[in-house]
Motif scaffolding. Structure first.
Motif, PDB file in Angstrom:
ATOM      1  N   PRO A 165      36.630 108.318  10.763  1.00 61.35           N
ATOM      2  CA  PRO A 165      36.996 107.450  11.895  1.00 61.35           C
ATOM      3  C   PRO A 165      38.497 107.507  12.179  1.00 61.35           C
ATOM      4  CG  PRO A 165      36.769 106.139   9.920  1.00 61.35           C
ATOM      5  CD  PRO A 165      36.443 107.564   9.523  1.00 61.35           C
ATOM      6  N   THR A 166      38.852 107.257  13.420  1.00 60.05           N
ATOM      7  CA  THR A 166      40.260 107.197  13.828  1.00 60.05           C
ATOM      8  C   THR A 166      40.527 105.850  14.474  1.00 60.05           C
ATOM      9  OG1 THR A 166      40.353 109.589  14.202  1.00 60.05           O
ATOM     10  CG2 THR A 166      42.055 108.242  15.251  1.00 60.05           C
ATOM     11  N   ILE A 167      41.508 105.152  13.931  1.00 59.14           N
ATOM     12  CA  ILE A 167      41.938 103.874  14.491  1.00 59.14           C
ATOM     13  C   ILE A 167      43.166 104.150  15.363  1.00 59.14           C
ATOM     14  CG2 ILE A 167      42.644 101.512  14.000  1.00 59.14           C
ATOM     15  CD1 ILE A 167      39.827 102.229  13.049  1.00 59.14           C
ATOM     16  N   ILE A 168      43.138 103.690  16.581  1.00 56.85           N
ATOM     17  CA  ILE A 168      44.229 103.960  17.515  1.00 56.85           C
ATOM     18  C   ILE A 168      44.967 102.665  17.846  1.00 56.85           C
ATOM     19  CG2 ILE A 168      43.026 105.942  18.508  1.00 56.85           C
ATOM     20  CD1 ILE A 168      42.371 104.169  20.937  1.00 56.85           C
ATOM     21  N   SER A 169      46.101 102.821  18.493  1.00 56.71           N
ATOM     22  CA  SER A 169      46.835 101.665  19.015  1.00 56.71           C
ATOM     23  C   SER A 169      47.248 101.979  20.442  1.00 56.71           C
ATOM     24  CB  SER A 169      48.065 101.358  18.154  1.00 56.71           C
ATOM     25  OG  SER A 169      48.988 102.430  18.192  1.00 56.71           O
ATOM     26  N   PRO A 170      47.407 100.967  21.274  1.00 60.61           N
ATOM     27  CA  PRO A 170      47.820 101.221  22.653  1.00 60.61           C
ATOM     28  C   PRO A 170      49.250 101.737  22.701  1.00 60.61           C
ATOM     29  CG  PRO A 170      47.819  98.867  22.200  1.00 60.61           C
ATOM     30  CD  PRO A 170      47.220  99.533  21.000  1.00 60.61           C
ATOM     31  N   PRO A 171      49.626 102.429  23.785  1.00 68.96           N
ATOM     32  CA  PRO A 171      51.018 102.883  23.914  1.00 68.96           C
ATOM     33  C   PRO A 171      51.953 101.690  24.024  1.00 68.96           C
ATOM     34  CG  PRO A 171      49.805 103.215  25.963  1.00 68.96           C
ATOM     35  CD  PRO A 171      48.799 102.820  24.938  1.00 68.96           C
ATOM     36  N   PRO A 172      53.237 101.882  23.705  1.00 67.44           N
ATOM     37  CA  PRO A 172      54.171 100.752  23.731  1.00 67.44           C
ATOM     38  C   PRO A 172      54.333 100.176  25.128  1.00 67.44           C
ATOM     39  CG  PRO A 172      55.353 102.828  23.468  1.00 67.44           C
ATOM     40  CD  PRO A 172      53.902 103.149  23.317  1.00 67.44           C
ATOM     41  N   VAL A 173      54.495  98.871  25.170  1.00 71.13           N
ATOM     42  CA  VAL A 173      54.753  98.197  26.435  1.00 71.13           C
ATOM     43  C   VAL A 173      56.186  98.494  26.884  1.00 71.13           C
ATOM     44  CG1 VAL A 173      55.007  95.944  27.562  1.00 71.13           C
ATOM     45  CG2 VAL A 173      53.095  96.359  25.992  1.00 71.13           C
ATOM     46  N   SER A 174      56.338  98.793  28.156  1.00 69.23           N
ATOM     47  CA  SER A 174      57.668  99.049  28.715  1.00 69.23           C
ATOM     48  C   SER A 174      57.697  98.535  30.150  1.00 69.23           C
ATOM     49  CB  SER A 174      57.988 100.546  28.679  1.00 69.23           C
ATOM     50  OG  SER A 174      59.263 100.807  29.227  1.00 69.23           O
ATOM     51  N   PHE A 175      58.865  98.086  30.587  1.00 66.04           N
ATOM     52  CA  PHE A 175      58.975  97.663  31.985  1.00 66.04           C
ATOM     53  C   PHE A 175      60.380  97.889  32.494  1.00 66.04           C
ATOM     54  CE2 PHE A 175      60.374  93.876  29.780  1.00 66.04           C
ATOM     55  CZ  PHE A 175      61.272  93.244  30.625  1.00 66.04           C
ATOM     56  N   ALA A 176      60.475  98.086  33.796  1.00 65.96           N
ATOM     57  CA  ALA A 176      61.757  98.283  34.482  1.00 65.96           C
ATOM     58  C   ALA A 176      61.833  97.298  35.642  1.00 65.96           C
ATOM     59  CB  ALA A 176      61.872  99.719  34.990  1.00 65.96           C
ATOM     60  N   SER A 177      63.061  96.995  36.049  1.00 63.24           N
ATOM     61  CA  SER A 177      63.261  96.027  37.132  1.00 63.24           C
ATOM     62  C   SER A 177      64.295  96.557  38.119  1.00 63.24           C
ATOM     63  CB  SER A 177      63.708  94.678  36.570  1.00 63.24           C
ATOM     64  OG  SER A 177      64.838  94.838  35.734  1.00 63.24           O
ATOM     65  N   THR A 178      64.020  96.366  39.392  1.00 70.09           N
ATOM     66  CA  THR A 178      64.916  96.819  40.458  1.00 70.09           C
ATOM     67  C   THR A 178      65.204  95.657  41.394  1.00 70.09           C
ATOM     68  OG1 THR A 178      63.909  99.022  40.353  1.00 70.09           O
ATOM     69  CG2 THR A 178      65.244  98.516  42.290  1.00 70.09           C
ATOM     70  N   PRO A 179      66.490  95.279  41.569  1.00 69.38           N
ATOM     71  CA  PRO A 179      66.794  94.131  42.434  1.00 69.38           C
ATOM     72  C   PRO A 179      66.973  94.528  43.888  1.00 69.38           C
ATOM     73  CG  PRO A 179      68.795  94.860  41.356  1.00 69.38           C
ATOM     74  CD  PRO A 179      67.686  95.756  40.855  1.00 69.38           C
ATOM     75  N   LYS A 180      66.698  93.602  44.776  1.00 68.38           N
ATOM     76  CA  LYS A 180      67.060  93.697  46.194  1.00 68.38           C
ATOM     77  C   LYS A 180      67.886  92.455  46.509  1.00 68.38           C
ATOM     78  CE  LYS A 180      67.147  94.842  50.552  1.00 68.38           C
ATOM     79  NZ  LYS A 180      67.993  93.699  50.994  1.00 68.38           N
ATOM     80  N   HIS A 181      69.158  92.683  46.907  1.00 66.50           N
ATOM     81  CA  HIS A 181      70.078  91.577  47.077  1.00 66.50           C
ATOM     82  C   HIS A 181      69.759  90.746  48.318  1.00 66.50           C
ATOM     83  CE1 HIS A 181      72.284  93.217  43.772  1.00 66.50           C
ATOM     84  NE2 HIS A 181      72.606  94.326  44.424  1.00 66.50           N
ATOM     85  N   VAL A 182      70.275  89.522  48.305  1.00 61.05           N
ATOM     86  CA  VAL A 182      70.115  88.618  49.433  1.00 61.05           C
ATOM     87  C   VAL A 182      70.793  89.229  50.664  1.00 61.05           C
ATOM     88  CG1 VAL A 182      70.719  86.341  50.317  1.00 61.05           C
ATOM     89  CG2 VAL A 182      69.975  86.595  47.941  1.00 61.05           C
ATOM     90  N   ASN A 183      70.141  89.148  51.804  1.00 58.26           N
ATOM     91  CA  ASN A 183      70.705  89.749  53.016  1.00 58.26           C
ATOM     92  C   ASN A 183      71.838  88.917  53.615  1.00 58.26           C
ATOM     93  OD1 ASN A 183      69.184  92.186  53.428  1.00 58.26           O
ATOM     94  ND2 ASN A 183      67.407  90.892  53.833  1.00 58.26           N
ATOM     95  N   CYS A 184      71.663  87.610  53.633  1.00 55.44           N
ATOM     96  CA  CYS A 184      72.644  86.743  54.279  1.00 55.44           C
ATOM     97  C   CYS A 184      73.280  85.806  53.253  1.00 55.44           C
ATOM     98  CB  CYS A 184      71.997  85.922  55.394  1.00 55.44           C
ATOM     99  SG  CYS A 184      71.255  86.930  56.698  1.00 55.44           S
ATOM    100  N   PHE A 185      74.488  85.408  53.531  1.00 54.29           N
ATOM    101  CA  PHE A 185      75.218  84.512  52.646  1.00 54.29           C
ATOM    102  C   PHE A 185      74.419  83.223  52.424  1.00 54.29           C
ATOM    103  CE2 PHE A 185      78.460  81.228  51.856  1.00 54.29           C
ATOM    104  CZ  PHE A 185      79.099  81.796  50.760  1.00 54.29           C
ATOM    105  N   GLU A 186      74.234  82.884  51.131  1.00 53.44           N
ATOM    106  CA  GLU A 186      73.478  81.715  50.712  1.00 53.44           C
ATOM    107  C   GLU A 186      72.017  81.761  51.183  1.00 53.44           C
ATOM    108  OE1 GLU A 186      75.533  78.145  51.764  1.00 53.44           O
ATOM    109  OE2 GLU A 186      77.094  78.446  50.242  1.00 53.44           O
ATOM    110  N   GLY A 187      71.497  82.972  51.366  1.00 49.84           N
ATOM    111  CA  GLY A 187      70.095  83.131  51.730  1.00 49.84           C
ATOM    112  C   GLY A 187      69.197  83.106  50.505  1.00 49.84           C
ATOM    113  N   ASN A 188      67.901  83.215  50.712  1.00 46.42           N
ATOM    114  CA  ASN A 188      66.929  83.195  49.604  1.00 46.42           C
ATOM    115  C   ASN A 188      65.868  84.283  49.788  1.00 46.42           C
ATOM    116  OD1 ASN A 188      65.545  82.137  51.755  1.00 46.42           O
ATOM    117  ND2 ASN A 188      64.685  80.403  50.636  1.00 46.42           N
TER     118      ASN A 188
END
Length: 335
Positions: A165-188
């Motif tokens: 038998p072969t016992i396996i494990s899932p691949p490592p968890v990984s994540f990346a993040s990309t921001p998009k800045h606020v368009n207008c001053f004091e915007g949301n």
């Protein structure tokens, strides 16, 4: 004609379906009932011969009857929950239940050392299965067995008495993040796009602004991508886990918490100054208006989008724009 005799203390009986054959292949249960054969285990031998004739005698062949240990039908590996953890297992499915006074000893070895054992098994689950009792690392193993019935070893040398038998494990968890800045001053309208891979999917992210005390949780809106929307200027911390609760870890085995900065324009869009030039004479159209604009988020070419209209709302087209600084000029106008 092939014959057999149990313990040489009874009659010689014909071997079923063996007459006229130069060799025979059979199982103990072909000679007698399962109950009778099992009762011979460790007690009596079975003798075989070709039926004698006046001019020809054959030697006896002695066979020691052995009960075959349960055979392995299949093994269902249970993967580790997270990458490189050691909480895997397996469920072993046998072809029959254990008889009273029958036991199994299972041994499990990897390619490095003797890994584990499961001794003194005397009962299986109702579906003739059993789950390995301890946690297993993600490796390939060699599974072997030793059996006993009424204290006497059973037959365990068949192909289905061992497994890899072969016992396996899932691949490592990984994540990346990309921001998009606020368009207008004091915007949301800022947002962060989070992309995840590895693990078992079903990702859930947690995020908070740097000075907030509690994280907000969001399940991913698609399989591998989620967008955190409605963000204002600030530094955000992002954490992520998969459906098993597994997290992204760094080389020191610490949880990876991403820090993402959402920016905004340094100042709101504003008119810096206005300069007007009147026409030189009555009904002339050589007047102009110059407007300097600053702040906000200019287009990549350092321009702003400016629309001039008259008092009636008509869009005027006699416009030129210059940069450094940005100045929009409405020319060729009269009073």
């Amino acid at each position: 004609k092939w014959e057999y005799n149990v313990g040489l203390d009874g009659p010689w009986l014909p071997v079923p379906n063996a007459e006229g054959k130069d060799h025979i292949v059979f199982k103990g249960y072909d000679l007698m009932s399962k109950e009778k054969f099992n009762a011979l285990h460790g007690k009596k031998n079975i003798f075989f011969r070709i039926a004698p004739c006046p001019t020809f005698q054959t030697e006896l062949v002695t066979v020691t009857p052995k009960l075959s240990a349960p055979k392995i039908v299949s093994i269902t590996p249970i993967p580790n929950l997270c990458h490189n953890t050691t909480d895997g297992s397996m469920r072993i499915h046998f072809d029959r239940a254990l008889y009273p006074n029958e036991s199994l000893h299972l041994s499990l070895a990897d390619n490095i050392k003797s890994a584990d054992s499961f001794p003194n098994i005397t009962e299986l689950s109702h579906d003739n299965t059993i789950q390995w009792p301890s946690n297993l690392a993600p490796l390939e193993y060699n599974l072997n067995m030793i059996g006993k019935y009424n204290g006497v070893p059973t037959y365990t040398d068949g192909q289905q008495h061992a497994f890899i038998p072969t016992i396996i494990s899932p691949p490592p968890v990984s994540f990346a993040s990309t921001p998009k800045h606020v368009n207008c001053f004091e915007g949301n309208d800022g947002y962060i796009t989070v992309t995840a891979t590895g693990g078992v999917g079903n990702y859930v992210l947690s995020y908070k602004k740097d000075k907030d005390s509690e994280y907000q949780q969001h399940a991913f809106s698609s399989a591998n991508t989620h967008v955190i929307q409605g963000l204002t200027k600030g530094t955000y911390k992002i954490r992520l886990r998969d459906g098993n609760g597994c997290i992204m870890r760094d080389k020191k085995d610490k949880e990876v918490i991403r820090e993402v900065v959402i920016g905004q324009p340094a100042a709101p869009v504003a008119i810096d100054y206005i300069r007007t030039t009147d026409p030189l004479a009555f009904e002339y159209t050589d007047g102009s208006i110059n407007v300097a604009i600053k702040g906000g988020t200019p287009f990549p070419n350092k321009h702003y989008s400016v629309v001039w209209t008259n008092s009636e709302g008509k869009v005027l087209s006699t416009v030129t724009n210059t940069t450094n600084p940005f100045v929009s000029t409405l020319h060729s106008i009269g009073k």
